[in-house]
Design a protein around this motif. Structure first.
Motif, PDB file in Angstrom:
ATOM      1  N   ASN A 354      48.035  20.841  52.481  1.00 40.68           N
ATOM      2  CA  ASN A 354      48.450  21.930  53.366  1.00 40.68           C
ATOM      3  C   ASN A 354      47.746  21.912  54.724  1.00 40.68           C
ATOM      4  OD1 ASN A 354      50.134  24.098  53.871  1.00 40.68           O
ATOM      5  ND2 ASN A 354      48.704  25.616  53.055  1.00 40.68           N
ATOM      6  N   THR A 355      47.443  20.726  55.236  1.00 36.09           N
ATOM      7  CA  THR A 355      46.898  20.643  56.591  1.00 36.09           C
ATOM      8  C   THR A 355      47.990  20.847  57.636  1.00 36.09           C
ATOM      9  OG1 THR A 355      47.189  18.235  56.692  1.00 36.09           O
ATOM     10  CG2 THR A 355      45.072  19.069  55.845  1.00 36.09           C
ATOM     11  N   ARG A 356      49.234  20.684  57.218  1.00 35.24           N
ATOM     12  CA  ARG A 356      50.389  20.995  58.062  1.00 35.24           C
ATOM     13  C   ARG A 356      51.584  21.225  57.149  1.00 35.24           C
ATOM     14  NH1 ARG A 356      49.495  15.489  58.446  1.00 35.24           N
ATOM     15  NH2 ARG A 356      51.249  14.180  57.794  1.00 35.24           N
ATOM     16  N   LYS A 357      52.659  21.774  57.710  1.00 35.33           N
ATOM     17  CA  LYS A 357      53.843  22.074  56.909  1.00 35.33           C
ATOM     18  C   LYS A 357      55.061  21.350  57.478  1.00 35.33           C
ATOM     19  CE  LYS A 357      52.265  26.657  55.392  1.00 35.33           C
ATOM     20  NZ  LYS A 357      52.031  26.297  53.995  1.00 35.33           N
ATOM     21  N   SER A 358      56.016  21.114  56.602  1.00 37.75           N
ATOM     22  CA  SER A 358      57.241  20.446  57.033  1.00 37.75           C
ATOM     23  C   SER A 358      58.015  21.341  58.001  1.00 37.75           C
ATOM     24  CB  SER A 358      58.111  20.090  55.826  1.00 37.75           C
ATOM     25  OG  SER A 358      58.555  21.259  55.175  1.00 37.75           O
ATOM     26  N   ARG A 359      58.808  20.713  58.860  1.00 34.35           N
ATOM     27  CA  ARG A 359      59.493  21.442  59.936  1.00 34.35           C
ATOM     28  C   ARG A 359      60.498  22.449  59.405  1.00 34.35           C
ATOM     29  NH1 ARG A 359      64.467  20.403  62.940  1.00 34.35           N
ATOM     30  NH2 ARG A 359      64.872  18.746  61.451  1.00 34.35           N
ATOM     31  N   VAL A 360      61.351  22.053  58.457  1.00 33.59           N
ATOM     32  CA  VAL A 360      62.488  22.874  58.067  1.00 33.59           C
ATOM     33  C   VAL A 360      62.111  23.927  57.021  1.00 33.59           C
ATOM     34  CG1 VAL A 360      64.813  22.879  57.091  1.00 33.59           C
ATOM     35  CG2 VAL A 360      64.107  21.027  58.630  1.00 33.59           C
ATOM     36  N   HIS A 361      61.528  23.498  55.926  1.00 34.80           N
ATOM     37  CA  HIS A 361      61.280  24.423  54.812  1.00 34.80           C
ATOM     38  C   HIS A 361      59.824  24.848  54.694  1.00 34.80           C
ATOM     39  CE1 HIS A 361      65.370  24.003  53.477  1.00 34.80           C
ATOM     40  NE2 HIS A 361      65.260  22.692  53.399  1.00 34.80           N
ATOM     41  N   LYS A 362      58.998  24.411  55.634  1.00 36.56           N
ATOM     42  CA  LYS A 362      57.577  24.807  55.664  1.00 36.56           C
ATOM     43  C   LYS A 362      56.862  24.469  54.352  1.00 36.56           C
ATOM     44  CE  LYS A 362      58.474  26.432  59.696  1.00 36.56           C
ATOM     45  NZ  LYS A 362      58.184  25.560  60.868  1.00 36.56           N
ATOM     46  N   LEU A 363      57.157  23.295  53.813  1.00 42.74           N
ATOM     47  CA  LEU A 363      56.489  22.844  52.602  1.00 42.74           C
ATOM     48  C   LEU A 363      55.182  22.150  52.971  1.00 42.74           C
ATOM     49  CD1 LEU A 363      59.524  21.427  50.587  1.00 42.74           C
ATOM     50  CD2 LEU A 363      58.454  23.676  50.402  1.00 42.74           C
TER      51      LEU A 363
END
Length: 702
Positions: A354-363
């Motif tokens: 969780n150092t960053r999240k995916s663009r679309v679904h914020k995974l």
């Protein structure tokens, strides 16, 4: 005529690392048999090993680069391929940004030394953070649990099967896989040996599997309820004061929290939902806790479900509270000669979350990767950061990841795509250029990954049997060239030199380890059984196991909410739960172009309980329509009382009916893809792993 020669190597077609003895003459294979002197497998092989010859001789296997044109595929030179790839990918990054290029690495990557050693450097040279692998449709919950509990994502507990007195197998079929995240060749006989020495083997699975046939006891379980069973077992152990952490008692945190939580999961409350009786749960808990040694092993069925992260956490908890973690006969940790975990003390790379999240679904990302369930939407949904190009390496995500048809649309929409692969398959057909590498018998092999998961600390290096042709390139050669073009830096080391460098950090000093040493021992070296390594091997800051990590505790609320749903669940439009299954002569989607591995009875069938079939007025072999909320497939049914009522099964990796591929034998045994039925929105929300096990479907006769 050349004399008959003998070549020894490790089979790399599954995780078992079986040793092979190959007789050959004049570049022709005479026989492939098990190597009785192999340090790990002792002569055992399965039917897949002979397919190495099929792979080597396969007329459909690519050996030089090909390019997709309006008139079809054409052969091009390596230099032309490299030039175009460099030009196009740099153009896309200049126009859209570094992260406009995504990558996907498939399961065969970890079975291949060159791809394992040199793949990460290539992707690092591209500079994109859009990385995806097969991990998040397979084993991510294992790594997640290890990172949170022990501080390192590769510190995975391995069942000490050869010394245990009680083995509890949940959601795994190692008699077919020969272990998975547990490299154990000849697993079936190892399992039988437990019983011969007076021990017990218990299998819990919605299907009476090949492993179940060997076991002492088998229990059906409703798909997706494994976390409830594990919590109930833990409840009984605490309630009846059967817990004993042994040497780890001073090296854990959070035991009281776990004990308090478990009070909410008494068997009388959960048994009916799971498919057990409360008495069966209580007796299983007592048998496990009071056995001299015991180990719980949970695999695919536990990982690829809605509560995969919780399941793998609870497997570790069960082993720990009964004194069976880091203990002989329980779950132990490997210490291979090339010790990726140990090297982390130098590199500091132990995993991230969780150092960053995916663009679309914020995974959340995990160790630099996003869950592959979100990949199609990252390509299809417009906006800043949209993926415009893809690189696939030894992977076929169209068949291996959720909703393959959606991913097909996504790949078709890309501006550019590169595939490093030996076949024109369901995924690579969308590439602009395919770069094929040597494979199987043409490549040297040191099994970097599966020595980390083996039931003994062994080591073995296999030289290539056949020399590559002048037009072919090894995987590490391809990756080195691409890395140089994108990073501007030349890597001076080849594959063997890289292995030699890594061997310098080995904790084993006798014999002095180098590739040359391993070549002198073609049957491999045995460095002994697994040993206790805690607390020294722990990577947590306080050198203690975090039994009650907050992320797991918080996720229990999601399980409790689902528990309420299960208790009030009404008849559904989709009344059946769909699970996968594995066959001995198959491994994912990449072994179906071998005639000897696909011959015989049709294997891509819908397995259904005969009572369910009778209720639907269906007969053996009848073609049925299977429908989920995202797709539909048609295939023949296979009646069996070996599968739980209300549950059906389709094997993973088939679906070779798609146009535009060049896999002649696979197309003759096309089958259907189970992933045309799986919904990418169905994931384990804790880890991001795909939720395959228990997809809701309806069955109709055609």
């Amino acid at each position: 005529m050349e004399e008959i020669k003998t070549h020894y190597r490790t089979c790399n077609l599954c995780e078992a690392m079986c040793g092979l003895e190959i007789k050959h003459q004049n570049n022709t294979i005479i026989s492939i048999k098990g190597d009785k002197k192999d340090a790990l497998s002792k002569g055992h092989i399965c039917p897949k090993a002979t397919a190495l010859e099929d792979l080597y001789l396969d007329k459909d296997r690519l050996k030089t680069p090909i390019k997709r044109t309006e008139k079809g595929w054409i052969a091009i030179s390596w230099e032309a391929a490299y030039d175009e790839i460099e030009t196009e990918l740099k153009r896309i990054q200049k126009q859209y940004g570094k992260n406009a290029i995504g990558s996907y690495r498939g399961n065969p990557t970890v079975h291949n030394t060159g791809l394992t050693l040199f793949g990460a450097s290539f992707l690092q040279s591209i500079g994109s953070n859009q990385k995806y692998t097969a991990t998040s449709v397979d084993q991510l919950p294992h790594h997640f649990a290890s990172l949170m509990l022990f501080g390192h994502y590769l510190l995975l507990p391995i069942p000490d099967i050869d010394r245990t007195d009680f083995m509890l197998i949940m959601g795994g079929n190692p008699a077919v896989s020969n272990g998975s995240i547990m490299t154990a060749p000849d697993f079936s006989n190892r399992l039988k040996a437990i019983k011969k020495r007076g021990g017990k083997v218990v299998v819990i699975d919605p299907r009476f599997t090949e492993t179940s046939k060997i076991a002492t006891t088998h229990h059906f379980i409703k798909p997706g309820t494994d976390a409830l069973l594990l919590l109930s077992l833990i409840h009984v152990i605490f309630k009846e004061k059967l817990s004993d952490l042994g040497h780890l008692e001073a090296h854990t945190n959070g035991l009281e929290t776990v004990q308090e939580i478990a009070k909410n999961y008494e068997p009388q409350k959960t048994a009916k939902l799971i498919g057990f009786t409360s008495e069966e749960i209580e007796q299983l808990a007592r048998d496990f806790a009071t056995s001299k040694t015991a180990v719980c092993y949970g695999r695919m069925g536990l990982s690829t479900q809605e509560f995969g992260g919780l399941c793998q956490w609870l497997v570790n908890i069960l082993n720990c509270i009964t004194g069976n973690l880091d203990t002989e006969g329980g779950a132990l940790f490997t210490k291979p000669i090339i010790d990726i975990v140990g090297i982390s003390k130098i590199t500091g790379k132990t995993g991230s979350f969780n150092t960053r999240k995916s663009r679309v679904h914020k995974l959340p990302e995990f160790t630099g990767e996003f869950p592959v369930s979100t990949l199609a939407d990252e390509i299809l949904i417009t906006g800043e950061g949209q993926l415009k190009a893809m690189i696939t390496i030894a992977g076929n995500p169209v068949l291996s990841t959720p909703n393959g048809k959606q991913l097909e649309k996504a790949f078709e929409s890309l501006e550019y795509m590169v595939a490093i692969d030996i076949y024109l398959n369901e995924t690579t057909k969308y590439a602009n250029i395919i770069l094929p590498t040597t494979s199987g018998l043409e490549t040297p092999l040191y099994d970097l990954v599966f020595h980390q998961f083996a039931i003994r600390n062994t080591a073995k290096y296999s030289e290539a049997l056949f020399e590559k042709t002048e037009e072919q390139r090894h995987d590490w050669e391809v990756l080195k060239e691409l890395t140089k073009r994108f990073s501007g830096k030349k890597n001076p080391m080849n594959l063997e030199q890289t292995l030699d460098y890594m061997l310098q950090f080995s904790s084993y000093k006798e014999p002095k380890l180098a590739v040359s040493t391993l070549k002198e021992h073609p049957h491999g070296l045995d460095f002994g059984a697994l040993k206790s390594q805690f607390p020294e091997r722990l990577f947590t800051s306080d050198k203690k196991i975090a039994l009650a990590h907050p992320l797991f505790i918080e996720d229990l609320e999601r399980l409790n909410n689902k528990l309420n749903v299960w208790q009030t669940e009404q008849t559904s439009e989709y009344p059946f739960s769909l699970i996968g299954r594995r066959h001995l002569r198959s491994n994912n989607s990449w072994m179906h172009n071998s005639k000897r591995l696909v011959k015989g009875k049709e294997r891509c069938t819908l397995l259904i309980n005969s009572k369910d079939a009778n209720a639907l007025h269906l007969k053996e072999g009848q073609i049925v329509k299977v429908t989920s909320d995202v797709g539909q497939v048609k295939l023949p049914i296979e009646l069996a009382d070996t599968i739980m009522q209300g549950v059906v099964s389709i094997p993973h990796g088939w679906g070779h009916h798609r146009n535009g591929i060049n896999l002649e034998i696979a197309q003759q045994h096309a089958g259907v893809s189970i992933n045309d039925l799986t919904n990418p929105k169905n994931i384990d929300m804790l880890t991001g792993n795909a939720d395959f096990s228990g997809t809701k479907v309806k069955i109709e006769g055609v």
